[in-house]
Enzyme design. Structure first.
Site, short mmCIF file in Angstrom:
data_model
loop_
_atom_site.label_atom_id
_atom_site.label_comp_id
_atom_site.label_asym_id
_atom_site.label_seq_id
_atom_site.Cartn_x
_atom_site.Cartn_y
_atom_site.Cartn_z
N GLY A 54 0.80 -1.10 -0.03
CA GLY A 54 -0.01 -0.07 -0.03
C GLY A 54 0.75 1.12 0.35
O GLY A 54 0.51 2.35 0.53
N ASN A 56 1.65 3.59 -2.22
CA ASN A 56 1.35 4.32 -3.42
C ASN A 56 0.36 5.52 -2.90
O ASN A 56 0.14 6.26 -3.59
CB ASN A 56 0.68 3.39 -4.38
CG ASN A 56 -0.78 3.13 -3.89
OD1 ASN A 56 -1.21 2.95 -3.00
ND2 ASN A 56 -1.32 2.21 -5.20
N GLY A 58 -1.00 7.92 0.86
CA GLY A 58 -1.21 7.94 2.36
C GLY A 58 -0.12 7.62 3.20
O GLY A 58 1.07 7.91 2.89
N ILE A 59 -0.32 6.98 4.20
CA ILE A 59 0.95 6.77 5.28
C ILE A 59 1.86 5.73 4.46
O ILE A 59 3.22 5.86 4.86
CB ILE A 59 0.51 5.79 6.40
CG1 ILE A 59 -0.65 6.83 7.09
CG2 ILE A 59 1.54 5.25 7.02
CD1 ILE A 59 -1.42 6.28 8.19
N GLY A 60 1.69 4.83 3.81
CA GLY A 60 2.60 3.87 3.07
C GLY A 60 3.29 4.77 2.02
O GLY A 60 4.54 4.48 1.88
N SER A 183 -4.20 -0.31 14.49
CA SER A 183 -4.96 1.00 14.71
C SER A 183 -5.56 0.70 16.22
O SER A 183 -5.40 -0.42 17.05
CB SER A 183 -6.27 1.04 13.76
OG SER A 183 -7.28 2.11 14.49
N TYR A 208 -13.87 -4.50 10.84
CA TYR A 208 -12.35 -3.38 10.67
C TYR A 208 -11.74 -3.72 12.12
O TYR A 208 -10.48 -3.96 12.19
CB TYR A 208 -12.67 -2.22 10.52
CG TYR A 208 -11.57 -1.37 10.51
CD1 TYR A 208 -10.47 -1.50 9.32
CD2 TYR A 208 -11.35 -0.40 11.33
CE1 TYR A 208 -9.44 -0.32 9.41
CE2 TYR A 208 -10.30 0.44 11.50
CZ TYR A 208 -9.29 0.52 10.80
OH TYR A 208 -8.07 1.24 10.67
#
Length: 322
Positions: A54, A56, A58-60, A183, A208
């Site tokens: 991931g 590509n 945000g945080i990643g 999280s 989630y």
């Protein structure tokens, strides 16, 4: 006269309601995100290889950018090739590090994960840092072709399989690190160890939250099973404005993002703990811990239950076995 009196009380109500709302939001911020930790170490990563799922957006993306800036060879793994190609260009342009690339990976398909790992193990000499960052929320309940609830597979069992298939490469490259983005949502989980696959769990939010608890339990289990020199830690990045909220209903999403934009973290700020766990020299032998704002944080009671941790591990192995 009555109209003006009614208007006065209405405005008074709106005023006090607004004050109360602001106090509640500020209270939530102090509870969920009291400080914004920053990774201050200057570690360089020349000769190291990092894999960020991931990576590509945000945080990643910000994690991958920082690791590239430190000199690492960085591989972004994502299912969106177009978005990943743009992210690679962005990282190279901002870090001047040309050793950045992307590989296709769809965590919702075990077949894609196995293909990815087979190619990675055949073609890559080493893997020093694995950041399990990819995740999703708000998806409708759906069972994948592998017989797993979709969010559970993307957030937990997919990364679980990926990591297990890359363990030999990580071991051969030690000292190496596994970083798992979880999280604080675990505190609202309603996890049943007999339903690791999530097929019988009701509610998008509950599914989630359960996956984020599993992430913490997984890091604990890995710490007990990994060879010396390979570590695994999980983390809470904070409340961050990223595209993970894109699938929420329009009105709640707009309200949530408006609050986050004003009070909470940017993607760069949210990436700091992932970066810290990836590079901080003092954490070379630290494993099985849970971090927030670059500091150790309290874990859920389930993460102190060794029997539960082992039970979830065994079931996860069974569910991901070919």
């Amino acid at each position: 006269m009555f109209f003006y009196l009614l208007l006065f009380y209405l405005l008074k109500f709106i005023f006090y309601f607004t004050i109360l709302f602001i106090v509640i939001i500020l209270g939530l911020k102090l509870w969920l995100d009291p400080i914004k930790g920053v990774c201050k170490c200057k570690t360089k990563l020349h000769g190291k290889t990092a894999l960020v799922t991931g990576g590509n957006a945000g945080i990643g993306l910000e994690t991958a950018r920082d690791l590239a800036r430190r000199g690492a060879r960085v591989i972004i793994a994502s299912r969106d090739n177009k978005k990943s190609a743009a992210a690679v260009e962005d990282i190279i342009a901002t870090t001047k590090n040309p050793n950045v690339e992307y590989r296709h990976l769809d965590l919702s398909k075990f077949k894609s994960i196995r293909r990815f790992c087979e190619e990675f193990n055949d073609n890559e000499e080493r893997l020093d840092i694995l950041v399990n960052n990819a995740g999703c929320a708000g998806l409708k309940k759906k069972t994948t072709k592998d017989g797993i609830e979709l969010v559970t597979q993307i957030n937990y069992l997919g990364p679980f399989l990926l990591t297990n298939l890359l363990l030999k490469k990580l071991t051969d490259s030690k000292p190496s690190r596994i970083v798992i983005v979880s999280s604080y949502a675990w505190f609202m989980s309603k996890f049943v160890p007999e339903d690791v696959a999530g097929l019988n769990t009701k509610g998008k939010w509950t599914r989630y939250c359960n996956t984020k608890l599993c992430n913490v339990l997984w890091a604990k289990a890995l710490a007990k099973k990994l060879p010396q020199g390979v570590t695994a830690n999980s983390l809470y990045p904070g409340v961050v404005k990223t595209d993970i909220f894109d699938r929420m209903p329009a009105i709640p999403r707009k309200v949530l993002l408006a609050v986050i934009k004003v009070l909470f973290k940017t993607a760069k700020e949210g990436a700091q703990t992932s970066i810290h766990l990836s590079v901080a020299p003092e954490l070379e032998d630290t494993s099985g811990k849970y971090y927030a704002d670059c500091r150790p944080s309290a874990v859920p009671k389930e993460a102190k239950d060794d029997e539960l941790i082992e039970k979830v591990w065994r079931e996860s192995v069974r569910l991901t076995r070919s």
